[in-house]
Design a protein around this motif. Structure first.
Motif, PDB file in Angstrom:
ATOM      1  N   TYR A 183       0.814  -1.216   0.000  1.00  0.00           N
ATOM      2  CA  TYR A 183       0.000   0.000   0.000  1.00  0.00           C
ATOM      3  C   TYR A 183       0.848   1.266   0.000  1.00  0.00           C
ATOM      4  CZ  TYR A 183      -3.241  -3.616   1.345  1.00  0.00           C
ATOM      5  OH  TYR A 183      -3.961  -4.784   1.366  1.00  0.00           O
ATOM      6  N   ASP A 184       0.270   2.322  -0.567  1.00  0.00           N
ATOM      7  CA  ASP A 184       0.911   3.632  -0.559  1.00  0.00           C
ATOM      8  C   ASP A 184       0.603   4.379   0.737  1.00  0.00           C
ATOM      9  OD1 ASP A 184       1.877   3.550  -3.372  1.00  0.00           O
ATOM     10  OD2 ASP A 184      -0.272   3.474  -3.803  1.00  0.00           O
ATOM     11  N   LEU A 185      -0.594   4.192   1.235  1.00  0.00           N
ATOM     12  CA  LEU A 185      -1.023   4.846   2.469  1.00  0.00           C
ATOM     13  C   LEU A 185      -1.727   3.838   3.362  1.00  0.00           C
ATOM     14  CD1 LEU A 185      -2.630   8.250   1.326  1.00  0.00           C
ATOM     15  CD2 LEU A 185      -0.471   7.949   2.543  1.00  0.00           C
ATOM     16  N   VAL A 186      -1.384   3.821   4.632  1.00  0.00           N
ATOM     17  CA  VAL A 186      -2.111   3.048   5.640  1.00  0.00           C
ATOM     18  C   VAL A 186      -2.669   4.056   6.623  1.00  0.00           C
ATOM     19  CG1 VAL A 186      -1.994   1.273   7.421  1.00  0.00           C
ATOM     20  CG2 VAL A 186      -0.576   1.068   5.363  1.00  0.00           C
ATOM     21  N   VAL A 187      -3.987   4.121   6.746  1.00  0.00           N
ATOM     22  CA  VAL A 187      -4.606   5.125   7.617  1.00  0.00           C
ATOM     23  C   VAL A 187      -5.390   4.436   8.730  1.00  0.00           C
ATOM     24  CG1 VAL A 187      -4.723   6.892   5.825  1.00  0.00           C
ATOM     25  CG2 VAL A 187      -6.627   5.313   6.097  1.00  0.00           C
ATOM     26  N   ASN A 188      -5.238   4.960   9.925  1.00  0.00           N
ATOM     27  CA  ASN A 188      -5.914   4.416  11.094  1.00  0.00           C
ATOM     28  C   ASN A 188      -7.164   5.256  11.354  1.00  0.00           C
ATOM     29  OD1 ASN A 188      -6.730   3.810  13.792  1.00  0.00           O
ATOM     30  ND2 ASN A 188      -4.684   2.982  14.193  1.00  0.00           N
ATOM     31  N   ALA A 189      -8.315   4.709  11.018  1.00  0.00           N
ATOM     32  CA  ALA A 189      -9.567   5.455  11.145  1.00  0.00           C
ATOM     33  C   ALA A 189      -9.909   5.764  12.586  1.00  0.00           C
ATOM     34  CB  ALA A 189     -10.710   4.662  10.500  1.00  0.00           C
ATOM     35  N   GLU A 190      -9.491   4.905  13.489  1.00  0.00           N
ATOM     36  CA  GLU A 190      -9.745   5.135  14.908  1.00  0.00           C
ATOM     37  C   GLU A 190      -8.975   6.353  15.405  1.00  0.00           C
ATOM     38  OE1 GLU A 190      -9.224   2.761  19.179  1.00  0.00           O
ATOM     39  OE2 GLU A 190      -8.427   1.914  17.315  1.00  0.00           O
ATOM     40  N   LYS A 191      -7.729   6.474  15.004  1.00  0.00           N
ATOM     41  CA  LYS A 191      -6.879   7.568  15.470  1.00  0.00           C
ATOM     42  C   LYS A 191      -7.164   8.877  14.736  1.00  0.00           C
ATOM     43  CE  LYS A 191      -4.445   4.828  18.173  1.00  0.00           C
ATOM     44  NZ  LYS A 191      -4.532   4.905  19.650  1.00  0.00           N
ATOM     45  N   LEU A 192      -7.406   8.780  13.437  1.00  0.00           N
ATOM     46  CA  LEU A 192      -7.560   9.975  12.618  1.00  0.00           C
ATOM     47  C   LEU A 192      -9.000  10.448  12.490  1.00  0.00           C
ATOM     48  CD1 LEU A 192      -5.186   8.915   9.697  1.00  0.00           C
ATOM     49  CD2 LEU A 192      -4.698  10.627  11.453  1.00  0.00           C
ATOM     50  N   GLY A 193      -9.949   9.525  12.684  1.00  0.00           N
ATOM     51  CA  GLY A 193     -11.341   9.838  12.392  1.00  0.00           C
ATOM     52  C   GLY A 193     -11.570   9.776  10.887  1.00  0.00           C
ATOM     53  N   PHE A 194     -12.819   9.682  10.485  1.00  0.00           N
ATOM     54  CA  PHE A 194     -13.126   9.563   9.062  1.00  0.00           C
ATOM     55  C   PHE A 194     -12.679  10.802   8.293  1.00  0.00           C
ATOM     56  CE2 PHE A 194     -16.885   6.341   9.441  1.00  0.00           C
ATOM     57  CZ  PHE A 194     -16.032   5.456  10.057  1.00  0.00           C
TER      58      PHE A 194
END
Length: 211
Positions: A183-194
């Motif tokens: 992946y190019d980006l891994v985003v944590n929805a819990e930490k960042l919010g939607f």
């Protein structure tokens, strides 16, 4: 001008589909999510709910189905003398899925959610591959509150859904879905919010000149 695409792979109940829709809205692109299943169903000649049951599962987990898909792709069964086996049936679903992915990617400026799109388009230079994650407790809570999963079984549903998706990608593409290097980006929805996750992804698309 290239025809860029963004693929979303998501842990179950991580909010990945919601973030994908927000990204598509922000960029003015089309999102292919549930509509994607319908498109595959139309091509395969199966009811949408039957395709959804097979999607992202390895053949061994499928109920036995002896159904001809030759309506959509007669060339696949030119030598068949009877209804296809489960393996043939599943292979046809996968092939139809790949065709829809290819057609959507050819148009470009689309957000593709799940269905092995990241694996299918792994070598495409104008693709941004995103993986949405969150902690298991947070995903269990979301599964219960937003997806209607029974609280008593939430942990099992989360684990089994992710395992089926992992098996699907491994079985058909020989890739480890949870390998972060894919992946190019891994985003944590819990930490960042939607909204925060959406902002990061949109910012990267803009950095690449896709707006």
């Amino acid at each position: 001008m290239a025809s860029p695409v963004i693929t979303f792979t998501r842990q179950f109940a991580s909010g990945g589909s919601d973030i994908a829709r927000l990204v598509a809205l922000a960029l003015g692109w089309e999102v292919i999510d549930n509509e994607f299943v319908d498109a595959v169903a139309r091509r395969a000649g199966l009811p949408a709910e039957e395709v959804a049951q097979r999607e992202e599962r390895a053949p061994g987990l499928l109920e036995r189905v002896a159904r001809t898909l030759a309506v959509a792709s007669p060339e696949m069964f030119m030598t068949a003398t009877s209804a296809p086996s489960v393996e043939q049936d599943e292979a046809t679903i996968v092939k139809m899925t790949e065709r829809v992915i290819a057609e959507a990617a050819a148009l470009g400026r689309v957000v593709l959610v799940g269905r092995g799109a990241q694996a299918v388009l792994a070598q495409r230079p104008d693709a941004l591959h995103v993986y949405v994650v969150a902690s298991k407790p947070w995903r269990m809570k979301l599964a219960v509150e937003r997806l209607g999963v029974d609280a008593a079984n939430a942990g099992k549903v989360v684990d089994e859904t992710d395992r089926r998706r992992d098996d699907y990608v491994t079985a058909y593409y020989g890739r480890a879905r949870q390998d972060l290097s894919n992946y190019d980006l891994v985003v944590n929805a819990e930490k960042l919010g939607f909204e925060g996750a959406t902002g990061l992804i949109v910012a990267e698309a803009k950095r690449r000149g896709w707006t």
